[in-house]
Structure formats: structure tokens, C-alpha cells
Design an enzyme around this catalytic site. Sequence first.
Site, PDB file in Angstrom:
ATOM      1  N   ASP A  69      45.356  44.515  32.180  1.00 38.72           N
ATOM      2  CA  ASP A  69      46.646  44.968  32.702  1.00 38.72           C
ATOM      3  C   ASP A  69      47.476  45.419  31.511  1.00 38.72           C
ATOM      4  O   ASP A  69      47.278  44.949  30.392  1.00 38.72           O
ATOM      5  CB  ASP A  69      47.356  43.935  33.590  1.00 38.72           C
ATOM      6  CG  ASP A  69      47.476  42.552  32.985  1.00 38.72           C
ATOM      7  OD1 ASP A  69      47.399  42.421  31.747  1.00 38.72           O
ATOM      8  OD2 ASP A  69      47.661  41.591  33.757  1.00 38.72           O
ATOM      9  N   GLU A 127      40.148  41.399  32.229  1.00 47.22           N
ATOM     10  CA  GLU A 127      41.401  41.092  32.941  1.00 47.22           C
ATOM     11  C   GLU A 127      42.466  42.140  32.617  1.00 47.22           C
ATOM     12  O   GLU A 127      43.650  41.820  32.454  1.00 47.22           O
ATOM     13  CB  GLU A 127      41.897  39.693  32.566  1.00 47.22           C
ATOM     14  CG  GLU A 127      40.888  38.599  32.847  1.00 47.22           C
ATOM     15  CD  GLU A 127      41.388  37.193  32.513  1.00 47.22           C
ATOM     16  OE1 GLU A 127      42.611  37.014  32.318  1.00 47.22           O
ATOM     17  OE2 GLU A 127      40.558  36.277  32.443  1.00 47.22           O
ATOM     18  N   HIS A 137      45.005  41.764  28.187  1.00 45.01           N
ATOM     19  CA  HIS A 137      46.368  41.732  28.748  1.00 45.01           C
ATOM     20  C   HIS A 137      47.271  42.396  27.698  1.00 45.01           C
ATOM     21  O   HIS A 137      47.605  41.790  26.683  1.00 45.01           O
ATOM     22  CB  HIS A 137      46.803  40.293  29.007  1.00 45.01           C
ATOM     23  CG  HIS A 137      46.029  39.621  30.090  1.00 45.01           C
ATOM     24  ND1 HIS A 137      46.076  40.042  31.406  1.00 45.01           N
ATOM     25  CD2 HIS A 137      45.179  38.561  30.065  1.00 45.01           C
ATOM     26  CE1 HIS A 137      45.295  39.256  32.138  1.00 45.01           C
ATOM     27  NE2 HIS A 137      44.733  38.362  31.344  1.00 45.01           N
ATOM     28  N   GLU A 196      38.966  30.911  26.720  1.00 45.72           N
ATOM     29  CA  GLU A 196      40.163  30.672  25.903  1.00 45.72           C
ATOM     30  C   GLU A 196      40.068  29.424  25.027  1.00 45.72           C
ATOM     31  O   GLU A 196      40.974  28.590  25.014  1.00 45.72           O
ATOM     32  CB  GLU A 196      41.391  30.610  26.821  1.00 45.72           C
ATOM     33  CG  GLU A 196      41.557  31.893  27.627  1.00 45.72           C
ATOM     34  CD  GLU A 196      42.704  31.847  28.629  1.00 45.72           C
ATOM     35  OE1 GLU A 196      43.370  30.801  28.764  1.00 45.72           O
ATOM     36  OE2 GLU A 196      42.954  32.879  29.276  1.00 45.72           O
ATOM     37  N   ASN A 238      34.933  34.243  27.175  1.00 45.07           N
ATOM     38  CA  ASN A 238      36.046  35.079  27.618  1.00 45.07           C
ATOM     39  C   ASN A 238      37.335  34.619  26.938  1.00 45.07           C
ATOM     40  O   ASN A 238      37.606  33.415  26.854  1.00 45.07           O
ATOM     41  CB  ASN A 238      36.189  34.924  29.144  1.00 45.07           C
ATOM     42  CG  ASN A 238      37.116  35.937  29.777  1.00 45.07           C
ATOM     43  OD1 ASN A 238      36.904  37.140  29.634  1.00 45.07           O
ATOM     44  ND2 ASN A 238      38.140  35.479  30.485  1.00 45.07           N
TER      45      ASN A 238
HETATM   46  O1  9MR Z   1      46.164  35.300  37.573  1.00 43.27           O
HETATM   47  C1  9MR Z   1      46.064  33.909  37.480  1.00 43.27           C
HETATM   48  C2  9MR Z   1      47.290  33.278  38.100  1.00 43.27           C
HETATM   49  O2  9MR Z   1      47.304  33.508  39.487  1.00 43.27           O
HETATM   50  C3  9MR Z   1      47.319  31.785  37.803  1.00 43.27           C
HETATM   51  O3  9MR Z   1      48.540  31.249  38.257  1.00 43.27           O
HETATM   52  C4  9MR Z   1      47.149  31.565  36.328  1.00 43.27           C
HETATM   53  C5  9MR Z   1      47.157  30.086  36.028  1.00 43.27           C
HETATM   54  O4  9MR Z   1      46.699  29.794  34.754  1.00 43.27           O
HETATM   55  O5  9MR Z   1      45.945  32.142  35.880  1.00 43.27           O
HETATM   56  C6  9MR Z   1      45.946  33.517  36.028  1.00 43.27           C
HETATM   57  O6  9MR Z   1      44.750  34.053  35.518  1.00 43.27           O
HETATM   58  C7  9MR Z   1      44.523  33.860  34.123  1.00 43.27           C
HETATM   59  C8  9MR Z   1      43.046  33.831  33.899  1.00 43.27           C
HETATM   60  O7  9MR Z   1      42.470  32.836  34.673  1.00 43.27           O
HETATM   61  C9  9MR Z   1      42.712  33.625  32.442  1.00 43.27           C
HETATM   62  N1  9MR Z   1      43.354  34.571  31.590  1.00 43.27           N
HETATM   63  C10 9MR Z   1      44.782  34.697  31.795  1.00 43.27           C
HETATM   64  C11 9MR Z   1      45.084  34.986  33.260  1.00 43.27           C
HETATM   65  C12 9MR Z   1      46.534  35.219  33.422  1.00 43.27           C
HETATM   66  O8  9MR Z   1      47.222  34.050  33.102  1.00 43.27           O
END
Ligand code: 9MR
Length: 459
Positions: free
Chosen positions: A273, A271, A242, A164, A205
Amino acid sequence: MSRKTFRRGIAAVGVAALTAGMTAGITAGMAGTASGAAATLAGAAEQSGRYFGAAISAGKLGDAQYTTIAGREFGMVTPENELKIDATEPVQNQFSFARADAVVDWATARGKRVRGHTLAWHSQQPAWMQSLSGTALRTAMVNHINGVMARYQGRIHAWDVVNEAFDDGTGGRRDSNLQRTGDDWIEVAFRTARAADPAARLCYNDYNIENWTWAKTRAVYNLVKDFRARGVPIDCVGLQAHVNSGSPYDPNFRTTLSSFAALGVDVQITELDVAGASPGTYAAIVTDCLAVPRCTGISVWGVRDTDSWRAWETPLLFDGSGAPKPAYTAVLNALNAGTPGPGPTPTPTPPPGTAGCRVTYATSAWNTGLTADITIANTGTTPVSGWRLAFTLPGGQAITSGWNAAYAPARGAVTATDLGYNAAIPPAGSTAIGFQATHTGDTARPASFTLNGTACAVG
Ligand code: 9MR
């Protein structure tokens, strides 16, 4: 290993990465139905040499419903939070791997592979890193990458090296403490990662890079293009996917996937969803991946809706009681309808009663080492139950670690033996194994292979 001397054959990387995509599904679910369609997501994806995975949380490994579904359906595991910077280096220079180990060990004990997420990111930094800047931060980033990758060397299929790094909307770099250390921070992260674990695929990513018309997509594309042109090591792009009202599915996703792939990298949906879990949208995304040979795998971001970071959107494939949703069936059917992708093209079944095998063997070599990804296909009509694959390594090659088989001895005339869980290879079925080895210059593959005494076709 010196950065200057380190080189990796681009073509070899591609072939190895593609073939390696087979490993997960084999071990996670070869169960087929009477019609020949696979009955699990991992098994269905494996038919075209791809993986199907999910984000898994250490805190849920005691939930039997969760682990039953995950164990059955997914061949690739991404620790959801356990490999992030705040988890693995909570205090500077004091690494903490217990929670990450819980997920990695759970996965590997079941023959699943692991995506590592993530090494350099503006978010989920521990407080000490948040307070750093300039050279101190750059040095800390490099130290962090080295520390975590050394711990898991040889055990991570692909790392999200940088996550990111681009801004939504503008297509410029996202402002962050890492970005303020200089534009080259991404490149430094990738070079560091390659040296730390030459066998791991290295991915960039990001989210909101699915739509080909978006500035952010083009910005990441240009980064990858530049890296490829200048020889900065990068093997794959992870598209998070997402999907929601702010980032809806667009059919030009397929163009995005194929455009990145045309730069010579693999693409992975990392990722996935979909808010509301529209079966049609899920199926379209899966079909887009299947249409692009270098789209090597798909991971969903959680198991049941209640496990999702956006639980209120009910975006996943299983409901809160563990029942498969219509989206699950749509994904399974799309995978089963898939066209052959990165894996070997199925060979015609010979007449009844024959024995036969075919071995594909892809290597990825660097100056002192190599990985070999081997697929053993049963081209006969007799089921194989228990196998030994014999081959002779060229002089100077020595196996240091392997997966999905026991290898002995490490040099010379080697026999790879099944590990029990993968002993059965049905007619028209296959199994994937592999190893890492050191070499002294000769990176050639063995000249011939024998499966349980029968000479195999090669290629
Ligand atoms: O699913 C993850 C969640 O449990 C955490 O609280 C969150 C914190 O930033 O991160 C989520 O995973 C993220 C991933 O690491 C990167 N892309 C976005 C995902 C959803 O926020």
C-alpha cells in the site's frame, strides 16, 4: 517425515515455484483487450507468469461490491487476519478455522490461490501464548505450526512462516517472547513448517526491508543467506512494502529484490500500500518486481481505501465507492508493459489454421512426494474449448490431489480434464494446472503429452 532425511532439490524448487506463479492469474482473469493487453490485474500479471493478489477479510465476503472487485482482479488471496495465531488457536490446543475457512474456501472455489499469513509472530498472539516463555512457548509454537499447516496442507501456495522478527533501526532481532526462547526459534519454525507441508513455499515476511541501505534489510538478507548456506528450508522472502513518509519508496528497491533473489529464493511483495496512492510510485514498484525474474507476485493490503488498515491514507487501488483510482490504471499499465518473467517465454504464433500445444512441466520432489506444475500453452491459431491432456506417469507415482483439472486415474496413463471455468485456451493463451503425488523413487516427468489427441511440444 524425518528432518534429517528430508531434502528438496534447490533447482527444482525454483522452477516449480516460478511456474506455479502462473496458476492464479489464469483462473482469475484472462480477459484481454483488443490490443492484447489484459484487462484485470491478475490477467496482466499472469502474462509474465506472476500473480497479483490482495488481503481479503472474512467479514467482508457478504459485501457484493467488495467480492465483485476481488473476484475479478486478484488471483492470490491473503486472509488479512484469519490465519493469525489469535484467530486459529484462541485457546491452547483448540484450533478454530471457521473464519480462515471462509476466506480460503472463497478463494479456492474461484480458482484463486492462497498465501498463508502467519504462523510465528510476536503480535496477535492469543493471551495464553503471550503468557508463555521458554520451552513451553517453543513447544507451543511448534504445535501451532503443525496444527495449522496440517489443516491446510496442499491448499496454501506460500506461508509467511515467520513475520516481523527483526528490529527497526538496529538490524538486530526484535525482542519478543519468541526471541527470548533462543535465536534459533526462526530456524525451528521453518524446519517444522517444511515437514508439516512440503508442498508449501516457506517465506520470511517483514516490513521496512525494501530499502537496500537499511540495517534491517541487511539483517534479513544475512539471515536468508545463512539459512541457504546451512540448508535451513526457506523458499521466499515477503517484502510487505507499506510505503509512507516514514518508509518512502527508493529506487534501490530493485537492488533489494534482486539481491535476495540471488540467494536462491523467490521474492514476493506481500502487503503493498502507498500512502496517497501515487500512481508513479505504484508503477515503479510493479516495474521493479517485473525486472527481477524471481519476483513472482505482488499483493496489495486490501481492496478499497475503506478496507485498508490505514484508511485515512487512502493507500489502495480502489476508492471507497469501488471505483478504480489512477493508481489502478498505473499498475495495470505497468503489468501489461512487463517483461517476461518467471513464466515460460511466449512462443511465436504459427501460421493461421494450425493446431498446436506446448507443455511445460516442473516438478519439486522430496523423499516420498512431489508436486508437478504444468502449463498447457495453445501454440496454434485455433481456440481450444474443452481439453484433455493425456500423459503416462512413471511407475510408482500416484496422484493424491490436484488443482485446476480433474485427474483420472491416479496412476499410469492419466488424463487431466478441464474444470469448465478453464476450458477455453485461446491461441497464444495458456492455462496452468498441477498436482501432488507420492512416488517410490522415480520422480521423472512423463515422456510425452497429448492435448485432445495432438502431441505437444515439451519444454
Ligand atoms: O491489516 C491488519 C489489521 O486488520 C490488523 O488490525 C493488524 C493487527 O496487527 O494487522 C494488520 O495486518 C498487518 C499484517 O498482519 C502484518 N504486517 C503489517 C500489517 C498492517 O499492520
